[in-house]
Design a protein around this motif. Structure first.
Motif, PDB file in Angstrom:
ATOM      1  N   ASN A 160       8.654  -3.894 -23.732  1.00  0.00           N
ATOM      2  CA  ASN A 160       8.491  -4.658 -24.965  1.00  0.00           C
ATOM      3  C   ASN A 160       9.090  -6.051 -24.868  1.00  0.00           C
ATOM      4  N   TYR A 161       9.922  -6.267 -23.846  1.00  0.00           N
ATOM      5  CA  TYR A 161      10.514  -7.592 -23.626  1.00  0.00           C
ATOM      6  C   TYR A 161       9.457  -8.612 -23.215  1.00  0.00           C
ATOM      7  N   LEU A 162       8.414  -8.128 -22.540  1.00  0.00           N
ATOM      8  CA  LEU A 162       7.391  -9.046 -22.031  1.00  0.00           C
ATOM      9  C   LEU A 162       6.624  -9.698 -23.175  1.00  0.00           C
ATOM     10  N   SER A 163       6.303 -10.956 -22.975  1.00  0.00           N
ATOM     11  CA  SER A 163       5.528 -11.723 -23.948  1.00  0.00           C
ATOM     12  C   SER A 163       4.839 -12.853 -23.190  1.00  0.00           C
ATOM     13  N   PRO A 164       3.875 -13.534 -23.801  1.00  0.00           N
ATOM     14  CA  PRO A 164       3.240 -14.674 -23.129  1.00  0.00           C
ATOM     15  C   PRO A 164       4.227 -15.717 -22.650  1.00  0.00           C
ATOM     16  N   SER A 165       5.337 -15.911 -23.367  1.00  0.00           N
ATOM     17  CA  SER A 165       6.330 -16.905 -22.941  1.00  0.00           C
ATOM     18  C   SER A 165       7.029 -16.470 -21.657  1.00  0.00           C
ATOM     19  N   VAL A 166       7.282 -15.152 -21.515  1.00  0.00           N
ATOM     20  CA  VAL A 166       7.880 -14.644 -20.280  1.00  0.00           C
ATOM     21  C   VAL A 166       6.914 -14.835 -19.119  1.00  0.00           C
ATOM     22  N   MET A 238      -0.846  -1.862 -17.889  1.00  0.00           N
ATOM     23  CA  MET A 238      -1.395  -2.703 -18.949  1.00  0.00           C
ATOM     24  C   MET A 238      -0.313  -3.278 -19.856  1.00  0.00           C
ATOM     25  N   ASN A 239       0.812  -2.575 -20.012  1.00  0.00           N
ATOM     26  CA  ASN A 239       1.919  -3.131 -20.787  1.00  0.00           C
ATOM     27  C   ASN A 239       2.458  -4.405 -20.154  1.00  0.00           C
ATOM     28  N   ILE A 240       2.383  -4.469 -18.822  1.00  0.00           N
ATOM     29  CA  ILE A 240       2.837  -5.671 -18.120  1.00  0.00           C
ATOM     30  C   ILE A 240       1.731  -6.717 -18.067  1.00  0.00           C
ATOM     31  N   ALA A 241       0.505  -6.283 -17.810  1.00  0.00           N
ATOM     32  CA  ALA A 241      -0.599  -7.227 -17.625  1.00  0.00           C
ATOM     33  C   ALA A 241      -1.002  -7.909 -18.924  1.00  0.00           C
TER      34      ALA A 241
END
Length: 302
Positions: A160-166, A238-241
Motif C-alpha cells: 500500500n506504500y506504493l503510489s505513482p510518486s514512488v 499487480m499491486n506493484i505494477a
C-alpha cells in the motif's frame, strides 16, 4: 468487515476464472472459439463428484499432500492485500511466512509424488525442487527491495506504500523487480515458456508429472490450489505494477479485479506467441530473473 468478507469471497471464487481467461485468450490467438470462461469451474465440480483411485503402494502422505498444500495456499491468501485493501491477517514479518507457506505446499506436493514410488513422478519432483531453488531467491530479493522502499516487513503496508510518486522516484528499480517477478510468476505456475499445464508427455513435464496418480477430489484440490497460487502471485505483481486507487472502496475493488483480468490476458498472450523452452534453458532464465531483482535491490540501497 465488508472488505474482509469480499477478500475471502474473491480468493475462493475468482482464481479459476483466471485460468478460463488465459485459455480463452489462447483460443482467440489460435482462431478458435475455445472453452467457455467458466470451464475451470465445471472441471472442478466434475472432479469433486468423482471417486478416488489410490495405488496400494501409497500411504497417508499421498492422500494428505493435496489437502495440506491447499490449506497452506489458502492461509497465504489471507496475508496478501488485494488492491489497496488491507489483508485479513497482517503482522510484521508476514512476508516471510507468505513465502514459506508456498514452500510448505511445494514440499508436500513433492513428498506425495515421491510416495507413489513412480520414477516419472520422482523425475518431476527433482525438476520442481531444482527450479524452486532459483525461483525462491528471486521472490525474496523482490520482497526485501520492497522492504527497503517501505521500511516494513509486512505485506499490507509494504504494497500500500506504493503510489505513482514512488514510481517516479524509483521506477528503474521497480521495472527490474517486475521483470523478475513476472518470470517467477510464469515459472512457479508452470506456464509457458517454462512448462505446459496441458501436456501429457512425461519426459518434458515438470509439475504435471508429479500429480499423475491423483484423481477425484484430490486432483480437484491440486487444480484449485494451482489456480489460487497463480491468483496470489498475480495479485502481488499487480499491486506493484499498478498501484492505482480511486479513493472509493468499491471502485478500488473493481480496479483490482480488472487488473487481474488484464494479467490473465497478458499470460495468455505470452503463451500464444512463445514456444516452450528446452529444459536446459529454464535455469538460465530463472538466474536472469534473480539477477534482475538483485539489481533492483542494489538500486534502492543508499
Amino acid at each position: 468487515m465488508p472488505d474482509t468478507l469480499l477478500h475471502i469471497v474473491l480468493i475462493v471464487v475468482m482464481p479459476p476464472l483466471l485460468l478460463g481467461v488465459i485459455a480463452k485468450t489462447k483460443a482467440a490467438f489460435a482462431g478458435r472459439t475455445g472453452a467457455p470462461f467458466l470451464q475451470p469451474y465445471y472441471d472442478l465440480s466434475r472432479l469433486l463428484r468423482k471417486g478416488t483411485v489410490t495405488s496400494d503402494t501409497t500411504t497417508l502422505i499421498f492422500r494428505s499432500g493435496p489437502v495440506i498444500t491447499l490449506a497452506a495456499t489458502l492461509f497465504a491468501a489471507l496475508l496478501v492485500p488485494l488492491g489497496k485493501h488491507a489483508a485479513p491477517v497482517s503482522f510484521e514479518g508476514d512476508m516471510i511466512l507468505f513465502a514459506y507457506l508456498f514452500a510448505l505446499g511445494r514440499f508436500f506436493t513433492t513428498l506425495a509424488a515421491l510416495d507413489t514410488g513412480s520414477s516419472f513422478e520422482g523425475m518431476g519432483a527433482a525438476r520442481e525442487v531444482s527450479f524452486a531453488c532459483l525461483a525462491e531467491p528471486t521472490l525474496f530479493f523482490a520482497l526485501i527491495t520492497m522492504t527497503r522502499l517501505s521500511g516494513t516487513l509486512s505485506l499490507t503496508p509494504m504494497l500500500n506504500y506504493l503510489s505513482p510518486s514512488v514510481w517516479m522516484g524509483t521506477g528503474a528499480a521497480l521495472l527490474l523487480l517486475l521483470a523478475g517477478l513476472y518470470i517467477v510468476l510464469l515459472a512457479e505456475n508452470c506456464r509457458i515458456p517454462f512448462d505446459d499445464p496441458t501436456t501429457h508427455l512425461e519426459l518434458t513435464m515438470i509439475h504435471e508429472v508429479m500429480v499423475l496418480d491423483h484423481s477425484g477430489p484430490y486432483f480437484g484440490c491440486i487444480l484449485y490450489g494451482a489456480a489460487l497460487k497463480l491468483y496470489l502471485l498475480g495479485a502481488l505483481f499487480m499491486n506493484i505494477a499498478l498501484p492505482l486507487t480511486s479513493g472509493n472502496s468499491v471502485a478500488d475493488w473493481g480496479l483490482f479485479i480488472l487488473s487481474m483480468l488484464i494479467l490473465a490476458v497478458s499470460i495468455g498472450i505470452v503463451e500464444s506467441v512463445m514456444a516452450r523452452l528446452r529444459l536446459i534453458r529454464i535455469p538460465q532464465l530463472l538466474i536472469a530473473a534473480m539477477i534482475l531483482t538483485a539489481f533492483s535491490f542494489v538500486l534502492v540501497v543508499r
